[in-house]
Design a protein around this motif. Structure first.
Motif, PDB file in Angstrom:
ATOM      1  N   ILE A   1      48.534  14.371 -28.111  1.00 47.86           N
ATOM      2  CA  ILE A   1      48.346  13.247 -27.203  1.00 47.86           C
ATOM      3  C   ILE A   1      46.892  12.773 -27.202  1.00 47.86           C
ATOM      4  CG2 ILE A   1      47.951  14.659 -25.142  1.00 47.86           C
ATOM      5  CD1 ILE A   1      50.232  11.996 -24.509  1.00 47.86           C
TER       6      ILE A   1
ATOM      7  N   SER B   1      46.526   7.406 -31.225  1.00 44.07           N
ATOM      8  CA  SER B   1      46.826   6.324 -32.160  1.00 44.07           C
ATOM      9  C   SER B   1      46.528   6.699 -33.607  1.00 44.07           C
ATOM     10  CB  SER B   1      46.019   5.090 -31.784  1.00 44.07           C
ATOM     11  OG  SER B   1      44.643   5.378 -31.932  1.00 44.07           O
TER      12      SER B   1
ATOM     13  N   ASP C   1      37.916   4.568 -33.811  1.00 49.10           N
ATOM     14  CA  ASP C   1      37.038   3.485 -33.346  1.00 49.10           C
ATOM     15  C   ASP C   1      35.596   3.934 -33.488  1.00 49.10           C
ATOM     16  OD1 ASP C   1      39.466   2.546 -32.533  1.00 49.10           O
ATOM     17  OD2 ASP C   1      39.021   2.553 -30.382  1.00 49.10           O
TER      18      ASP C   1
ATOM     19  N   THR D   1      49.260  -3.348 -32.862  1.00 52.12           N
ATOM     20  CA  THR D   1      49.830  -2.277 -32.040  1.00 52.12           C
ATOM     21  C   THR D   1      51.301  -2.570 -31.756  1.00 52.12           C
ATOM     22  OG1 THR D   1      49.517  -3.281 -29.879  1.00 52.12           O
ATOM     23  CG2 THR D   1      47.620  -2.122 -30.812  1.00 52.12           C
ATOM     24  N   SER D   2      51.960  -1.607 -31.145  1.00 47.73           N
ATOM     25  CA  SER D   2      53.381  -1.773 -30.860  1.00 47.73           C
ATOM     26  C   SER D   2      53.629  -2.776 -29.738  1.00 47.73           C
ATOM     27  CB  SER D   2      54.015  -0.426 -30.513  1.00 47.73           C
ATOM     28  OG  SER D   2      53.313   0.172 -29.452  1.00 47.73           O
ATOM     29  N   LEU D   3      52.581  -3.289 -29.115  1.00 46.30           N
ATOM     30  CA  LEU D   3      52.782  -4.374 -28.146  1.00 46.30           C
ATOM     31  C   LEU D   3      52.522  -5.730 -28.783  1.00 46.30           C
ATOM     32  CD1 LEU D   3      51.283  -3.500 -24.646  1.00 46.30           C
ATOM     33  CD2 LEU D   3      53.660  -3.802 -25.284  1.00 46.30           C
TER      34      LEU D   3
ATOM     35  N   LYS E   1      44.382  -4.640 -32.460  1.00 49.00           N
ATOM     36  CA  LYS E   1      43.441  -3.626 -31.949  1.00 49.00           C
ATOM     37  C   LYS E   1      42.262  -3.525 -32.905  1.00 49.00           C
ATOM     38  CE  LYS E   1      41.999   0.720 -31.124  1.00 49.00           C
ATOM     39  NZ  LYS E   1      41.150   1.062 -30.011  1.00 49.00           N
TER      40      LYS E   1
ATOM     41  N   PRO F   1      51.253   1.717 -35.068  1.00 49.10           N
ATOM     42  CA  PRO F   1      51.117   2.863 -34.155  1.00 49.10           C
ATOM     43  C   PRO F   1      51.904   2.636 -32.865  1.00 49.10           C
ATOM     44  CG  PRO F   1      49.059   1.623 -34.286  1.00 49.10           C
ATOM     45  CD  PRO F   1      49.974   1.047 -35.314  1.00 49.10           C
ATOM     46  N   THR F   2      52.492   3.696 -32.334  1.00 52.19           N
ATOM     47  CA  THR F   2      53.376   3.596 -31.171  1.00 52.19           C
ATOM     48  C   THR F   2      52.765   4.279 -29.955  1.00 52.19           C
ATOM     49  OG1 THR F   2      54.432   5.644 -31.849  1.00 52.19           O
ATOM     50  CG2 THR F   2      55.442   3.618 -32.615  1.00 52.19           C
ATOM     51  N   ILE F   3      53.456   4.139 -28.803  1.00 52.71           N
ATOM     52  CA  ILE F   3      52.967   4.841 -27.612  1.00 52.71           C
ATOM     53  C   ILE F   3      53.161   6.357 -27.805  1.00 52.71           C
ATOM     54  CG2 ILE F   3      53.209   2.966 -25.946  1.00 52.71           C
ATOM     55  CD1 ILE F   3      55.825   3.977 -25.042  1.00 52.71           C
ATOM     56  N   PRO F   4      52.296   7.168 -27.156  1.00 55.02           N
ATOM     57  CA  PRO F   4      52.363   8.609 -27.387  1.00 55.02           C
ATOM     58  C   PRO F   4      53.651   9.229 -26.851  1.00 55.02           C
ATOM     59  CG  PRO F   4      50.764   8.080 -25.647  1.00 55.02           C
ATOM     60  CD  PRO F   4      51.297   6.779 -26.170  1.00 55.02           C
TER      61      PRO F   4
ATOM     62  N   LYS G   1      36.980   3.791 -23.431  1.00 55.36           N
ATOM     63  CA  LYS G   1      38.234   3.032 -23.374  1.00 55.36           C
ATOM     64  C   LYS G   1      37.956   1.541 -23.433  1.00 55.36           C
ATOM     65  CE  LYS G   1      40.009   6.504 -20.183  1.00 55.36           C
ATOM     66  NZ  LYS G   1      38.684   6.969 -19.689  1.00 55.36           N
TER      67      LYS G   1
ATOM     68  N   LYS H   1      35.636   0.736 -26.846  1.00 52.06           N
ATOM     69  CA  LYS H   1      36.315   1.056 -28.106  1.00 52.06           C
ATOM     70  C   LYS H   1      35.366   1.844 -29.031  1.00 52.06           C
ATOM     71  CE  LYS H   1      39.020  -1.976 -26.190  1.00 52.06           C
ATOM     72  NZ  LYS H   1      39.919  -1.541 -25.147  1.00 52.06           N
TER      73      LYS H   1
ATOM     74  N   PHE I   1      54.592   4.386 -19.202  1.00 58.39           N
ATOM     75  CA  PHE I   1      55.581   4.274 -20.265  1.00 58.39           C
ATOM     76  C   PHE I   1      56.704   3.307 -19.898  1.00 58.39           C
ATOM     77  CE2 PHE I   1      53.893   8.655 -20.897  1.00 58.39           C
ATOM     78  CZ  PHE I   1      53.196   8.371 -22.053  1.00 58.39           C
TER      79      PHE I   1
ATOM     80  N   LEU J   1      53.177  -9.873 -22.233  1.00 59.12           N
ATOM     81  CA  LEU J   1      51.880  -9.292 -21.926  1.00 59.12           C
ATOM     82  C   LEU J   1      51.410  -9.701 -20.534  1.00 59.12           C
ATOM     83  CD1 LEU J   1      49.976  -9.489 -25.311  1.00 59.12           C
ATOM     84  CD2 LEU J   1      51.273  -7.597 -24.355  1.00 59.12           C
TER      85      LEU J   1
ATOM     86  N   LEU K   1      44.938   8.545 -18.603  1.00 61.23           N
ATOM     87  CA  LEU K   1      45.838   8.344 -19.737  1.00 61.23           C
ATOM     88  C   LEU K   1      46.351   6.900 -19.758  1.00 61.23           C
ATOM     89  CD1 LEU K   1      47.020   9.921 -22.076  1.00 61.23           C
ATOM     90  CD2 LEU K   1      48.900  10.635 -20.609  1.00 61.23           C
TER      91      LEU K   1
ATOM     92  N   GLU L   1      44.840   4.271 -18.679  1.00 61.50           N
ATOM     93  CA  GLU L   1      43.807   3.354 -19.153  1.00 61.50           C
ATOM     94  C   GLU L   1      43.512   3.576 -20.637  1.00 61.50           C
ATOM     95  OE1 GLU L   1      40.128   3.412 -16.960  1.00 61.50           O
ATOM     96  OE2 GLU L   1      39.405   1.638 -18.040  1.00 61.50           O
ATOM     97  N   ALA L   2      43.572   4.849 -21.069  1.00 59.84           N
ATOM     98  CA  ALA L   2      43.341   5.138 -22.491  1.00 59.84           C
ATOM     99  C   ALA L   2      44.370   4.390 -23.331  1.00 59.84           C
ATOM    100  CB  ALA L   2      43.429   6.639 -22.750  1.00 59.84           C
ATOM    101  N   LEU L   3      45.597   4.409 -22.873  1.00 67.31           N
ATOM    102  CA  LEU L   3      46.662   3.771 -23.645  1.00 67.31           C
ATOM    103  C   LEU L   3      46.592   2.252 -23.529  1.00 67.31           C
ATOM    104  CD1 LEU L   3      49.173   4.238 -25.376  1.00 67.31           C
ATOM    105  CD2 LEU L   3      50.524   4.230 -23.287  1.00 67.31           C
TER     106      LEU L   3
ATOM    107  N   CYS M   1      44.253   0.151 -22.141  1.00 66.03           N
ATOM    108  CA  CYS M   1      43.003  -0.528 -22.460  1.00 66.03           C
ATOM    109  C   CYS M   1      42.445   0.023 -23.772  1.00 66.03           C
ATOM    110  CB  CYS M   1      41.986  -0.368 -21.336  1.00 66.03           C
ATOM    111  SG  CYS M   1      42.531  -1.126 -19.805  1.00 66.03           S
ATOM    112  N   GLY M   2      42.273   1.354 -23.840  1.00 62.57           N
ATOM    113  CA  GLY M   2      41.688   1.954 -25.042  1.00 62.57           C
ATOM    114  C   GLY M   2      42.444   1.583 -26.297  1.00 62.57           C
ATOM    115  N   PHE M   3      43.741   1.620 -26.219  1.00 58.78           N
ATOM    116  CA  PHE M   3      44.550   1.382 -27.409  1.00 58.78           C
ATOM    117  C   PHE M   3      45.102  -0.056 -27.468  1.00 58.78           C
ATOM    118  CE2 PHE M   3      48.889   2.211 -29.432  1.00 58.78           C
ATOM    119  CZ  PHE M   3      48.428   1.940 -30.713  1.00 58.78           C
ATOM    120  N   PHE M   4      45.879  -0.453 -26.462  1.00 58.91           N
ATOM    121  CA  PHE M   4      46.493  -1.781 -26.512  1.00 58.91           C
ATOM    122  C   PHE M   4      45.501  -2.921 -26.227  1.00 58.91           C
ATOM    123  CE2 PHE M   4      50.678   0.411 -25.382  1.00 58.91           C
ATOM    124  CZ  PHE M   4      51.164   0.306 -26.674  1.00 58.91           C
TER     125      PHE M   4
END
Ligand SMILES: Cc1cc2nc3c(=O)[nH]c(=O)nc-3n(C[C@H](O)[C@H](O)[C@H](O)COP(=O)(O)OP(=O)(O)OC[C@H]3O[C@@H](n4cnc5c(N)ncnc54)[C@H](O)[C@@H]3O)c2cc1C
Ligand SMILES: Cc1cc2nc3c(=O)[nH]c(=O)nc-3n(C[C@H](O)[C@H](O)[C@H](O)COP(=O)(O)OP(=O)(O)OC[C@H]3O[C@@H](n4cnc5c(N)ncnc54)[C@H](O)[C@@H]3O)c2cc1C
Lengths: 428, 516
Positions: free
Chosen positions: A43, A47, A51, A121-123, A127, A254-257, A403, A406, B454, B475, B503, B505-507, B509-512
Motif C-alpha cells: 500500500i 502507484s 515522483d 490514472t484510473s480516474l 498524473k 495504475p489503479t486504486i490500492p 502529496k 508531488k 474507495f 470528477l 491515505l 489524501e495520498a490517493l 491528491c498525491g496520486f489522482f
C-alpha cells in the motif's frame, strides 16, 4: 533469541517504505553492513510511479515540466524542505543509482528525457510524475500523441471504468474506444482483483485465453490500455507475449490500492536487496532501542515480543508518517513513535487541517515532522542532533507536503542518500 | 417560466414539512412541498436521533416533557420501522448536583413518565462501559429514531396520495395583494429557472430559516440560532441511550443507532445560518466531558462529526396565544396582515407529528375543510426510498439474499451494488438525478471508517457505467463528495482516523491530483 554481540552492524535502517529501501540500497552499495526492519504492505508504494518534483508553489498549482528546475525553485523558496539539504548532483546520483538497481531487479523505469511525464490514472486524470514503470510507458506516449486507442475494463473489477476514463479524455482524442471484457475463467466470480489476474497472466496458457478475448475488440486501435494486471512477476515476458498475440502495444493504467505496480516495486526491492547481503527482518517492528555507553544502539526487534536484538553503530529512521507508523497523532499532540523525538507541529489540533479538503494551500499537518540538521540528524528539544549517529529520511521529515508537491519518492530517495552520505562521513 | 397551482404550498422538507405534507394528504388536501436542498437538509438531518421519553425536560419544561412522552409512545406504535427501542438510562457521577438527582423521579412521575431506579451496580451490569464513579442511575423509555427514514416515509406517502415534491427549489419571494399571498416565487437552484406557485395557503416549515422566509412575506419573527454539534463513533458503545442526570449541558447524551453511537451535543449561539459546521474545539469539549460518564469515549474511534441549528423562537411568538406549547411555535400571520400564511418552527423531532397535526388543523380551518387528523391513528407505511439509511441495514440484506453478481461497492458500511441500484430507481421516482450526493444522503456510503476513499470512486464509476452521470460530472461530483464529507471528518482526525485521512489524501491528491 540472537546474541547481540555477533549481530553488530554499521547501520540499522528502520522502515521498508521507499525511504527505507533506498537507504538500505545506498548503504549496502557502499559496503556498510546493514540490517533493515519494517512491516510493509504494498500500500505504501501504491502507484509504482516515482515522483521527483511536480507542483510548486502548491497554492498556485504551478505544474513543472522540468523537475530539476522545480527543485531549484523549492530550495530557493523553502529553505527547510529536505531537498534544500542535498546537493543537486547527489539527488541525481541517488535517483540514477536507484533506477539502475530496479532495472537490474527486473523492474525497468522510463523517463521522457529528463522531464516529467503525464501518466493516465484510473480516474482519467493526468498524473505528472518523473519515472514511469515500463508497463505504463506506452500510455504516456499515447496520452501525448492520441493515436487510435482501446481502453479495456474488466467485469467485476470495482472502481475502474474504461468508459469513464475515455469520457474524461474524449475531447481532443476522437479515436478513443472502450470495451468491457471478462477475464478468463472468472465467469463464476462476482468480483475480481487485480492481484489475482496479474498472477494468472504469469502463465502463458492464461495469456492466450486472455488475448483471444481482447483480440476481437482491437480493430483499428494502435494501442491498448487496461488496468495494471500485466503479470505479478516476469512482467517483460508477459507484456511482450501479449503484445505479440494481440498485435498492438499495450499499457497499464495504475489503479486504486492495493495495486499490482506497488506489489512489484516491493518485491523488486526485496529481491534485489537480498542479493546484497542485507540482513532483513521483514514484517517485524522495532520494539525498543537503548543507546549503549560505547556509542552503539541496541535494537529490540519482534512482532509483539522480543525476537532479536541487534547492535548498530548508526540508525537511519525511515519510519514514515501516520500510515507508516513513524508518527502517531493523539487527540492533543503528534509524537514520534520510536525515540519520542520532538515533532515540529502546529500548536493545536484546530490548526492541523483546513476545513476544505482540497484547499490549495494544503493542510498544515502535512508540514509536521522531524526537524533535522544538514546531516539529516533529527534534532532534540534544544535544537542539537538528538544522537551523534541517528539519521532520518523520507516522509517523516518536516516541511515536505509530498502529496501536494508531488515529490514523495524523490524526497524519500534524496534524503536517504543524504543520510547515508552523512553517516559515512560522521562514522569514519 | 413554470407556473403551478395547489391548495397548500409547504416550504421546507424537514421532519415538520414532510410530516405536514403527509398529514394534509391523508385529509385529502393536495400540496406542493418545496425544499431548497434535499430532504432533511436542515436540523432534521443533523440531530441526535433521540426519541425522547421526556425525562430530559421534566425539570426545565414539563410541558415539552409530556408532549415527548405522548408522541414517543405513539410513534413507537405507528412508525416502528423508524425506531430502535433501545431504552435509556439517566446516570449521575461523583460531583454532579445531588439535589437534581434526588428530585428526578418525583418530577418524572408528575409528568407520568415511567422511571425505574437502578442501583449503580445493576446499571453497570446493563451497560459495562459506564464509569465506576456512578452515583445514581434511572431507567427510562428513551429510544433511537432514524430521521432520514422518517422524513422519507412521510414524503413518500404524501407523494403516493398525489402531492408533489420539489427538491433543490428555494422560495425567493412572495407576491401579495392586500391581505394574502397570491403567488410564491421559487427558484430551481440547479438550473436557475424560476417557478411560480399559486397556493391557497402557504406554510412556512423552514425551521431555523423561518425568520428569513417570513421576512420575504413582510412578517417578522424573532429567532435566535443555537448550533449543536455531534460526534459519531465507529462502533456502538452502549446498547441504551445514556443521559447525564443533570440540567442540560454539553455532551450529556450518547445515543446508539444501528452499528454506531452518537455523542452530543453542544449549544453555541450563532448569527449566520450558512456557517454551521462542527469544530475541533467542540469535539474536544465533548470528549473531555463525556468521559466522566463513559471513560471509553476517550479511546473509541470517532469517524465524523456534524452540526445542526436549533431555532429558538423568541419572546414575541412565545407569548403569542397561538403558540401551542413552549416546545414549538405555530404562528398565524393573520396578525401581520397576511391571512393565508402560517409558520411552524422550533420543537423537536420527537414531536414532529404533533407539530404537523396542529399546523394542518389550522390550515384546514382556513381552507374550511373539516377532515380529521389521521396520523394519530394510522401507521406510517414503509416505503422503498427510505430503506437504506439505517446503519447496518444494507449488510443485513446483503447477507440475507446475496446474489452472485452483487458486489459490495462500500466495504466499510457493506453497501452492495443492488442497494445502489434500488436507490437509483427510487431517486428517479422522486424526479431527481441519481448522483453521488443523492446516494450519499440516502445511504451510509462514505459515512464509514474509510471516509469514502474507495466507495466514492467505486460508486462514481458504477453510476457512470450505468449511464447515470455525465462525463464532466464524475470528477466534479467526486470533489464535492470529498469536500462535503471532509467538513464532518476533519474535527475527528486523530489516531486511526488520521491515518485514514492521510491515505485518503495520498490517493486522491498525491496520486489522482484531484486538488489540481
Ligand atoms: C495512496 C498512496 C499513493 C502514492 N502515490 C505515489 C505517487 O504517485 N508517486 C510517488 O512518488 N509516491 C507515491 N506514494 C508513495 C509515497 O511517496 C511514499 O509513501 C512516501 O514517500 C513515504 O515513504 P517513506 O518510506 O518515508 O514512509 P513509508 O512508506 O510510510 O514507510 C514507513 C516504514 O516504516 C516502518 N515502520 C514504522 N514504524 C516502525 C517500527 N516501530 N519498527 C519498524 N518499522 C517501522 C513501516 O513499517 C514502513 O515500512 C504513494 C503512497 C500512497 C500511500
Ligand atoms: C444538534 C441538534 C440535536 C437535536 N437532537 C434532537 C433529538 O435528539 N431528538 C429530538 O426529538 N429533536 C432533536 N433536535 C431537534 C430536531 O432536530 C428539530 O426540531 C427538527 O428536526 C426540526 O425539523 P424542521 O422540519 O422543523 O426543520 P428543519 O429540519 O431544519 O427543516 C427546514 C428545511 O427548510 C429548508 N429551507 C430553508 N429555507 C428554505 C427556502 N427559502 N425555501 C425552501 N426550503 C427552505 C431547509 O433546507 C430545511 O431542509 C435536535 C436539533 C439539533 C439542532
Amino acid at each position: 533469541m540472537t546474541d547481540p554481540e555477533s549481530n553488530k552492524y554499521d547501520v540499522c535502517v528502520i522502515g521498508t517504505g521507499m525511504a527505507g529501501m533506498a537507504a538500505t540500497l545506498f548503504a549496502a552499495n557502499r559496503d556498510l553492513s546493514t540490517v533493515q526492519v519494517g512491516h510493509t504492505g504494498e500500500i505504501i508504494f501504491t502507484s509504482g510511479l516515482l515522483d521527483l518534483m511536480g507542483v510548486h508553489p502548491v497554492n498556485a498549482k504551478h505544474l513543472w515540466h522540468d523537475p530539476w528546475a522545480a527543485i531549484d525553485a523549492v530550495i530557493r523558496d523553502l529553505p527547510n524542505h529536505p531537498y534544500a539539504r542535498v546537493k543537486k548532483e547527489d539527488i541525481r546520483t541517488a535517483v540514477e543509482e536507484l533506477l539502475a538497481f530496479l532495472n537490474d531487479a527486473g523492474l525497468a523505469y522510463y523517463r521522457r528525457g529528463d522531464h516529467n511525464s503525464e501518466v493516465l490514472t484510473s480516474l482519467g486524470t493526468p498524473k505528472p510524475t518523473y519515472a514511469v514503470p515500463q508497463t505504463m510507458w506506452k500510455g504516456v506516449e499515447a496520452l501525448a500523441q492520441k493515436p487510435p486507442c482501446l481502453l479495456l475494463d474488466i467485469r467485476g473489477l470495482k472502481g475502474f471504468s474504461a468508459r469513464q476514463i475515455a469520457a474524461t479524455l474524449q475531447e481532443g482524442w476522437p479515436d478513443l474506444k472502450t470495451a468491457h471484457i471478462s477475464f478468463p475463467d472468472t465467469e463464476h466470480l462476482s468480483e475480481v482483483y487485480t492481484e489475482h489476474m496479474a498472477s494468472a497472466l504469469v502463465l502463458s496458457r492464461n495469456r492466450e485465453k486472455f488475448a483471444r478475448i481482447v483480440q476481437p475488440h482491437v480493430n483499428e486501435a494502435q494501442v491498448v490500455g487496461l488496468p495494471a494486471i500485466l503479470g505479478l512477476y516476469r512482467t517483460n515476458e508477459v507484456v511482450s507475449h501479449l503484445e505479440q498475440l494481440i498485435g498492438v502495444p499495450m499499457f497499464e493504467i495504475p489503479t486504486i490500492p492495493p495495486s499490482v505496480p506497488g506489489l512489484r516495486l516491493k518485491e523488486a526491492f526485496e529481491r534485489g536487496l537480498r542479493l546484497k547481503a542485507v540482513t532483513y527482518f521483514s514484517q517485524k517492528r522495532v520494539l525498543g532501542i537503548r543507546h549503549t555507553a560505547d556509542g552503539f544502539f541496541e535494537i529490540i526487534i519482534g512482532r509483539t515480543d522480543t525476537e532479536h536484538t541487534v547492535l548498530s553503530r548508526a540508525i537511519i529512521l525511515a519510519s514514515g508518517r501516520f500510515i507508516g507508523g513513524g508518527l502517531h497523532a493523539g487527540r492533543k499532540r503528534i509524537n514520534e513513535t520510536i525515540f519520542d523525538l520532538p515533532v515540529s507541529q502546529p500548536g493545536h489540533r484546530t490548526e492541523w487541517h483546513r476545513r476544505d479538503f482540497l484547499d490549495s494551500r494544503g493542510h498544515p499537518i502535512n508540514q509536521a515532522g522531524l526537524e533535522i540538521d544538514d546531516n539529516f540528524r533529527p534534532l532534540n528539544g534544544s535544537g542539537r542532533p538528538a544522537f551523534e549517529t541517528l539519521f532520518a529520511a523520507g516522509s517523516i521529515l518536516a516541511h515536505n507536503d509530498w502529496k501536494r508537491m508531488k515529490c514523495g519518492a524523490g524526497v524519500a530517495i534524496a534524503s536517504a542518500f543524504g543520510a547515508v552520505k552523512s553517516l559515512i562521513r560522521i562514522c569514519q | 417560466m413554470n407556473s403551478l397551482q395547489t391548495q397548500v404550498l409547504i416550504i421546507g422538507g424537514g421532519a415538520t414539512g414532510t410530516g405536514i405534507a403527509r398529514d394534509l394528504a391523508l385529509r385529502g388536501v393536495k400540496c406542493i412541498l418545496a425544499e431548497r436542498r434535499d430532504i432533511n437538509a436542515g436540523a432534521s438531518g443533523a440531530n441526535h436521533g433521540l426519541l425522547h421519553s421526556g425525562g430530559r425536560y421534566v425539570s426545565s419544561d414539563p410541558g415539552s416533557a409530556i408532549e415527548c412522552r405522548e408522541e414517543a409512545e405513539l410513534l413507537k406504535r405507528l412508525a416502528p420501522q423508524c425506531i430502535e427501542d433501545t431504552g435509556g438510562l439517566f446516570v449521575a457521577v461523583e460531583g454532579d448536583d445531588e439535589k437534581y438527582v434526588a428530585d428526578f423521579p418525583q418530577l418524572c412521575s408528575q409528568c407520568k413518565i415511567p422511571v425505574k431506579a437502578l442501583d449503580v451496580k445493576e446499571a453497570r451490569e446493563l451497560e459495562p462501559e459506564l464509569s465506576d464513579k456512578l452515583i445514581a442511575a434511572y431507567m427510562v423509555k428513551d429510544a433511537s429514531i432514524d430521521p432520514f427514514k422518517l422524513s422519507m416515509e412521510n414524503i413518500s406517502q404524501a407523494q403516493n396520495l398525489g402531492s408533489t415534491l420539489l427538491r433543490f427549489t428555494k422560495v425567493v419571494g412572495f407576491e401579495k395583494n392586500n391581505k394574502e399571498i397570491r403567488t410564491t416565487r421559487l427558484q430551481d437552484i440547479i438550473s436557475g429557472e424560476e417557478i411560480i406557485v399559486e397556493a391557497q395557503q402557504v406554510v412556512n416549515a423552514t425551521g431555523a430559516w423561518a425568520g428569513e422566509v417570513a421576512a420575504l412575506a413582510g412578517a417578522h419573527i424573532d429567532i435566535i440560532y443555537s448550533k449543536g454539534s455531534l460526534i459519531v463513533t465507529h462502533s456502538r458503545v452502549t446498547n441504551r441511550v445514556v443521559n447525564r442526570l443533570r440540567s442540560s449541558a454539553s455532551a450529556d447524551i450518547l445515543v446508539p443507532g444501528g452499528t454506531v453511537s452518537i455523542l452530543g451535543t453542544t449549544s453555541i449561539r450563532i448569527d449566520d445560518l450558512d456557517q454551521v459546521y462542527p469544530t475541533v474545539e467542540e469535539v474536544d469539549t465533548m470528549v473531555d466531558e463525556a468521559v466522566k460518564m463513559i471513560p471509553a469515549l476517550e479511546t473509541v474511534r470517532y469517524i465524523r462529526a456534524y452540526a445542526g441549528v436549533r431555532p429558538l423562537v423568541g419572546s414575541r411568538s412565545a407569548s403569542d396565544d397561538r403558540s401551542v406549547s413552549r416546545g414549538f411555535a405555530l404562528i398565524d400571520h393573520v396578525h401581520d396582515g397576511i391571512e393565508n400564511f402560517t409558520t411552524i418552527s422550533g420543537g423537536k423531532l420527537t414531536t414532529y407529528r404533533l407539530m404537523a397535526e396542529k399546523t394542518a388543523d389550522l390550515v384546514c380551518r382556513k381552507l374550511r375543510i373539516s377532515a380529521p387528523c389521521r396520523t394519530r391513528t394510522e401507521p406510517l407505511p414503509e416505503s422503498q426510498p427510505a430503506r437504506w439509511t439505517e446503519p447496518g441495514l444494507a449488510p443485513k440484506l446483503w447477507l440475507r439474499h446475496h446474489e452472485p453478481e452483487d458486489i459490495l461497492l462500500c466495504e466499510c458500511e457493506m453497501v452492495p451494488k443492488s442497494v445502489v441500484d434500488a436507490m437509483v430507481s427510487s431517486i428517479r421516482e422522486q424526479n431527481v438525478q441519481p448522483d453521488l450526493r443523492a446516494i450519499a444522503l440516502r445511504s451510509r456510503i462514505g459515512k464509514g471508517a474509510c471516509q469514502g476513499m474507495f466507495c466514492g470512486v467505486r460508486v462514481t464509476t458504477y453510476l457512470f457505467d450505468q449511464g447515470e452521470l455525465h462525463p464532466e460530472q464524475c470528477l466534479t461530483h467526486l470533489r464535492e463528495f470529498f469536500t462535503t464529507r471532509w467538513k464532518g471528518q476533519h474535527p475527528t482526525l486523530w489516531d486511526k482516523q488520521l491515518m485514514q485521512s492521510e491515505l485518503l489524501e495520498a490517493l486522491h491528491c498525491g496520486f489522482f491530483g484531484l486538488e489540481l
